[in-house]
Design an enzyme around this catalytic site. Structure first.
Site, mmCIF file in Angstrom:
data_model
loop_
_atom_site.group_PDB
_atom_site.id
_atom_site.type_symbol
_atom_site.label_atom_id
_atom_site.label_comp_id
_atom_site.label_asym_id
_atom_site.label_seq_id
_atom_site.Cartn_x
_atom_site.Cartn_y
_atom_site.Cartn_z
ATOM 1 N N TYR A 1 0.155 0.727 -4.344
ATOM 2 C CA TYR A 1 -0.728 -0.343 -4.812
ATOM 3 C C TYR A 1 -2.052 -0.254 -4.051
ATOM 4 O O TYR A 1 -2.085 -0.461 -2.841
ATOM 5 C CB TYR A 1 -0.097 -1.705 -4.577
ATOM 6 C CG TYR A 1 1.046 -2.032 -5.503
ATOM 7 C CD1 TYR A 1 0.841 -2.792 -6.651
ATOM 8 C CD2 TYR A 1 2.346 -1.583 -5.221
ATOM 9 C CE1 TYR A 1 1.895 -3.102 -7.502
ATOM 10 C CE2 TYR A 1 3.401 -1.895 -6.066
ATOM 11 C CZ TYR A 1 3.168 -2.653 -7.203
ATOM 12 O OH TYR A 1 4.205 -2.952 -8.044
ATOM 13 N N TRP B 1 0.841 -1.203 0.000
ATOM 14 C CA TRP B 1 0.000 0.000 0.000
ATOM 15 C C TRP B 1 0.876 1.254 0.000
ATOM 16 O O TRP B 1 0.584 2.228 -0.698
ATOM 17 C CB TRP B 1 -0.908 -0.018 1.221
ATOM 18 C CG TRP B 1 -1.772 1.193 1.420
ATOM 19 C CD1 TRP B 1 -1.504 2.283 2.192
ATOM 20 C CD2 TRP B 1 -3.061 1.432 0.843
ATOM 21 N NE1 TRP B 1 -2.529 3.190 2.153
ATOM 22 C CE2 TRP B 1 -3.504 2.688 1.324
ATOM 23 C CE3 TRP B 1 -3.885 0.720 -0.020
ATOM 24 C CZ2 TRP B 1 -4.736 3.239 0.961
ATOM 25 C CZ3 TRP B 1 -5.115 1.264 -0.383
ATOM 26 C CH2 TRP B 1 -5.524 2.509 0.098
ATOM 27 N N CYS C 1 -11.682 -10.067 -10.813
ATOM 28 C CA CYS C 1 -10.902 -11.282 -11.066
ATOM 29 C C CYS C 1 -11.770 -12.480 -11.383
ATOM 30 O O CYS C 1 -11.267 -13.559 -11.663
ATOM 31 C CB CYS C 1 -10.025 -11.594 -9.861
ATOM 32 S SG CYS C 1 -10.963 -12.118 -8.409
#
Length: 242
Positions: free
Chosen positions: A205, A201, A235
């Site tokens: 990200y 993080w 996903c």
């Protein structure tokens, strides 16, 4: 729960599900979890990616159900930091961790299919199905899950803006107890309970998946492009099931 709607009615009738979900929207996250654990049939299971802010939901749910199975889908391509973060939180929160994996190793998978994530949207969707969706569904079946709890939030992406607190997901119920939480809400929860962010993080990200298809926000340009080069954000695990 809403005394006017039963779970059986909500399963069979969309209007009844709408009414029940509206009632759950009026409850806080802790109350939603408590209601679901008390009222849904079968075993409750919590899924996690051990992503950027996953510690909040893991703590929130397991405070009420310490023995609850927690499922991670390991594609074999997660960041080293993710595996270490999973170990850290498993120890710290005493998680009952179950790891779902495809049968073939990453090397064998690539020998058979190539690098599907480099083969356009069709390849990405096939990759997600083989490495994520099928192992997850197999694990839910193995655990006898009647309730699947997940940490989806509407603020995370455009594709999640219309997610409900309670949904039908194939043969089981699916609960999103923090679906209406903001990033600020999650941050405050982590701070209040002295819980960590994922170590990546701090490097920018904001959505953390596989090494081959995850980019930091500063490199991607916008949140929707941080996964799979913007071709697909989800996903596959949390897309509607047939």
């Amino acid at each position: 729960m809403s005394a006017e709607v039963t779970l059986a009615e909500a399963w069979a009738d969309d209007a009844a599900l709408d009414a029940l979900d509206a009632w759950l929207e009026s409850q806080d996250a802790e109350a939603r979890i408590a209601w679901a654990l008390a009222n849904t049939p079968g075993r409750a299971v919590l899924s996690t990616s051990f992503g950027a802010q996953s510690a909040a939901v893991l703590h929130l749910v397991t405070r009420q159900a310490p023995e609850l199975p927690v499922v991670l889908v390991d594609t074999g391509y997660l960041f080293p930091e993710t595996y270490r973060f999973a170990d850290e939180l498993t120890r710290r929160l005493a998680l009952n961790l179950h790891v779902a994996r495809a049968e073939d190793s990453p090397a064998w998978f690539e020998a058979r299919h190539g690098k599907l994530w480099e083969q356009g949207l069709e390849g990405i969707e096939r990759y997600n199905r083989l490495r994520k969706v099928e192992p997850m569904q197999a694990m839910l079946e193995r655990l006898g899950a009647g309730l699947w709890i997940a940490g989806l939030r509407r603020e995370q992406s455009r594709g999640r803006l219309r997610r409900r607190v309670l949904e039908r997901a194939g043969p089981r119920w699916k609960l999103h107890p923090v679906v209406d939480w903001s990033d600020r809400d999650v941050g405050l929860y982590l701070k209040t309970h002295a819980l960590p962010f994922h170590p990546l993080w701090a490097q920018g990200y904001i959505s953390i998946g596989d090494t081959h298809s995850t980019r930091p926000l500063w490199a991607a340009g916008d949140a929707e492009s941080t996964r799979f080069a913007g071709l697909k954000r989800e996903c596959g695990l949390h897309e509607p099931l047939p």
